[in-house]
Design a protein around this motif. Structure first.
Motif, PDB file in Angstrom:
ATOM      1  N   GLN A   1      -6.199  11.645   6.387  1.00  0.00           N
ATOM      2  CA  GLN A   1      -6.603  10.306   6.838  1.00  0.00           C
ATOM      3  C   GLN A   1      -5.804   9.224   6.107  1.00  0.00           C
ATOM      4  O   GLN A   1      -5.275   8.302   6.720  1.00  0.00           O
ATOM      5  N   ARG A   2      -5.691   9.390   4.797  1.00  0.00           N
ATOM      6  CA  ARG A   2      -4.969   8.386   4.004  1.00  0.00           C
ATOM      7  C   ARG A   2      -3.472   8.374   4.365  1.00  0.00           C
ATOM      8  O   ARG A   2      -2.856   7.317   4.463  1.00  0.00           O
TER       9      ARG A   2
ATOM     10  N   ILE B   1      -2.603  13.621  -0.938  1.00  0.00           N
ATOM     11  CA  ILE B   1      -3.545  12.654  -0.384  1.00  0.00           C
ATOM     12  C   ILE B   1      -4.178  13.269   0.862  1.00  0.00           C
ATOM     13  O   ILE B   1      -3.639  14.212   1.439  1.00  0.00           O
TER      14      ILE B   1
ATOM     15  N   ASP C   1      -3.162   6.555   7.541  1.00  0.00           N
ATOM     16  CA  ASP C   1      -3.454   5.124   7.340  1.00  0.00           C
ATOM     17  C   ASP C   1      -2.300   4.375   6.679  1.00  0.00           C
ATOM     18  O   ASP C   1      -1.972   3.264   7.103  1.00  0.00           O
TER      19      ASP C   1
ATOM     20  N   GLU D   1       0.830  -1.206   0.000  1.00  0.00           N
ATOM     21  CA  GLU D   1       0.000   0.000   0.000  1.00  0.00           C
ATOM     22  C   GLU D   1       0.860   1.248   0.000  1.00  0.00           C
ATOM     23  O   GLU D   1       0.609   2.199  -0.732  1.00  0.00           O
TER      24      GLU D   1
ATOM     25  N   THR E   1       0.986   3.915  -3.045  1.00  0.00           N
ATOM     26  CA  THR E   1       0.544   5.293  -2.840  1.00  0.00           C
ATOM     27  C   THR E   1       1.669   6.274  -3.177  1.00  0.00           C
ATOM     28  O   THR E   1       1.430   7.327  -3.787  1.00  0.00           O
TER      29      THR E   1
END
Ligand code: AMP
Ligand code: FE
Ligand code: FE
Ligand code: ZN
Length: 297
Positions: A183-184, A180, A187, A97, A101
């Motif tokens: 929150q992302r 981004i 995360d 992830e 990203t």
């Protein structure tokens, strides 16, 4: 906080993987020469600097943390944010992830650069992206590299002038950057086993203490674990307030110089403009937290 007897550390460092001018190997060498106890490489939107540091090997006298600095969009209730950056520490560098990203962010940067050059050429500057790339080699290109190319071509007298007149927010060659959500950002850092920290709060446009507290509380609810209270540009009262905030809300505090090599020549690794000091203890607390996360996973 004053623990001047402890070894110093630097948890905010940029390498040639983003807009720093020293390679990860040179940073480690310098850290060793300065007897720093711990270092993290925190490049903008890339973990390539941390990867390279591990590949070249960490000197046995230095504790090393993998890192990243993400430019994120602030929560919607903040209209103007200033520099809203989230630092991540102790990341698993092979996390899917996280890597995916970061690729999206890097692609967005690649699309933005030609738009900046296009604006500069409309302003009358004869410059190509190829020239900038040739100057800096393979690394991720951003405004500082374009500024350096402008300086080299004699279009400006300093990097600061390039930002102040052309490249800075709202200036004629400015192009906004894809970000981004916060929150992302939180995360993906936590998803990779890392610890998210709010970078240099003094560089946010939030100046009212109660508003900063509101921001910190809302970020903590969605995963924030600490505040970069110690930073060369933080006035002493600001640092004291950030430490108090961290204490009140059970957040970690961290610190670092935001070393960029000769791009920001006034800031030296570990010591900022000279008397900046981040005690080793802050590394230990961060590392203890990482160990606890790992035990739970
Ligand atoms: P970018 O990542 O392309 O948006 O560029 C932002 C980077 O430019 C920041 O991380 C800083 O390192 C650098 N920067 C911003 N303002 C200045 C300035 N006035 N002088 C030198 N570097 C700057
Ligand atoms: Fe930078
Ligand atoms: Fe930053
Ligand atoms: Zn930084």
């Amino acid at each position: 906080m004053d623990y001047r007897n402890q070894r110093g550390i630097d948890l905010h460092v940029h390498s040639t993987a983003s807009d720093g001018t020293l390679t990860p190997a040179q940073i480690l060498e310098l850290a060793q020469a300065q007897h720093l106890g711990a270092v993290a490489i925190t490049d903008h939107d890339t973990i390539d600097g941390s990867k390279e540091a591990l590949q070249v090997g960490i000197p046995s006298s230095i504790h090393f943390l993998t890192g990243v600095e993400l430019s994120a969009a602030p929560p919607p209730f903040l209209r103007r944010s200033g520099s809203f950056h989230i630092l991540g520490y102790g990341l698993r560098l092979d996390d899917d992830e996280l890597n995916q990203t970061l690729l999206v962010l890097q692609n967005a940067r690649e699309n933005r650069n030609p738009a900046i050059i296009e604006r500069l050429s409309r302003l009358g500057f004869d410059m190509t992206l190829a020239e900038v790339v040739e100057m800096v080699g393979e690394s991720q290109i951003g405004r500082p590299h374009i500024a350096r190319a402008m300086l080299k071509k004699g279009y400006v007298h300093s990097i600061d002038e390039a930002f102040d007149r052309f490249l800075g927010t709202g200036k004629p060659a400015y192009v906004d950057k894809y970000r981004i959500s916060c929150q992302r950002a939180l995360d993906i850092i936590r998803g990779a086993g890392g610890i998210p920290i709010l970078a240099h709060p003094y560089l946010l446009s939030v100046k009212v203490p109660a508003e900063l507290e509101k921001l910190v509380v809302s970020l903590k609810k969605i995963g924030l674990e600490g505040i970069e209270a110690l930073y060369p540009e933080h006035p002493p009262q600001a640092t004291a307030f950030y430490e108090e905030l961290a204490d009140r809300h059970h957040l970690l505090i961290t610190g670092g110089t935001d070393f960029h090599g000769s791009l920001k020549p006034e800031i030296q690794l570990g010591i900022g403009t000279g008397d900046f000091h981040v005690p080793f203890e802050l590394y230990e607390r961060l590392n203890d937290r990482l160990a606890r996360h790992a035990a739970r996973a």
